[in-house]
Design an enzyme around this catalytic site. Structure first.
Site, short mmCIF file in Angstrom:
data_model
loop_
_atom_site.label_atom_id
_atom_site.label_comp_id
_atom_site.label_asym_id
_atom_site.label_seq_id
_atom_site.Cartn_x
_atom_site.Cartn_y
_atom_site.Cartn_z
N GLU A 94 0.28 3.57 2.18
CA GLU A 94 1.49 4.52 3.58
C GLU A 94 2.51 3.53 3.79
O GLU A 94 3.91 4.26 3.87
CB GLU A 94 0.50 3.96 4.63
CG GLU A 94 -0.76 5.18 4.20
CD GLU A 94 -2.25 4.23 3.48
OE1 GLU A 94 -3.07 4.82 3.98
OE2 GLU A 94 -1.77 3.41 2.97
N HIS B 81 1.17 -1.40 -0.21
CA HIS B 81 0.03 0.34 -0.27
C HIS B 81 0.86 0.75 0.22
O HIS B 81 2.16 0.81 0.22
CB HIS B 81 -1.16 0.31 1.40
CG HIS B 81 -2.27 -1.25 1.53
ND1 HIS B 81 -2.98 -0.72 1.94
CD2 HIS B 81 -2.42 -2.63 0.55
CE1 HIS B 81 -4.18 -2.27 1.94
NE2 HIS B 81 -3.38 -2.92 0.66
N CYS C 136 -6.12 1.64 6.05
CA CYS C 136 -6.80 0.51 6.46
C CYS C 136 -5.73 0.18 7.46
O CYS C 136 -4.96 0.67 8.10
CB CYS C 136 -6.24 -0.51 5.15
SG CYS C 136 -4.47 -0.98 5.15
N CYS D 290 -2.19 -0.42 7.61
CA CYS D 290 -1.50 1.12 7.55
C CYS D 290 -1.22 2.00 8.75
O CYS D 290 -0.54 2.50 9.18
CB CYS D 290 -2.10 1.96 6.20
SG CYS D 290 -1.50 0.49 4.81
#
Length: 149
Positions: free
Chosen positions: A60, A58, A88, A91
């Site tokens: 992040e 992801h 999420c 993260c």
């Protein structure tokens, strides 16, 4: 004249949106992130889950890894992360472990966002600012998924 915090937040969120556009153009879910330390961008990233065949890639996560490498340490205590979509749970956990002091995001994520599922995942002293350039962030996600249907 010194910029207000809102002006800075919008400036850095536009940088995160530029990263999200890169992801969009590469066929990735368009999420972008930048990490700022002392008013300087130290990391820029976007989703790479398709490119790397890695569900953990992801924006992040990529940004945290890059920022930690840039600073030479795992803790990002003086940093702010700007991300186009609410992080999420995974993260948010990584943001918490990195001890990032401020999280700024654009569009909320009712289905997968940490606010609903793990609101305590961040560092206890972290602050959250939601809704920065929310419409632009949401629109990019909607366009991406509309084009996939």
């Amino acid at each position: 004249m010194e910029d207000t915090q809102q002006q800075k937040d919008e400036l850095y969120m536009r940088k995160a949106l530029a990263e999200a556009e890169v992801a969009y153009n590469a066929g990735e879910i368009p999420v972008g992130a930048v990490i700022v330390c002392n008013d300087k961008i130290i990391s820029r990233a976007h989703n790479l889950t398709e490119t790397l065949h890695d569900v953990t890639a992801h924006a992040e996560m990529q940004a945290i890894t890059s920022a930690a490498d840039n600073l030479g340490g795992k803790y990002l205590t003086d940093c702010t992360i700007y991300v186009t979509v609410e992080p999420c749970v995974m993260c948010a956990g990584a943001i918490g472990w990195a001890q990032i002091k401020r999280v700024v995001y654009g569009a909320g994520d009712e289905k997968r966002g940490f606010v609903r599922f793990a609101p305590a995942a961040l560092h206890p002293k972290a602050t959250v600012t939601a809704g920065v350039l929310e419409d632009e962030c949401r629109r990019l996600m909607q366009e991406f998924f509309r084009s996939r249907r």
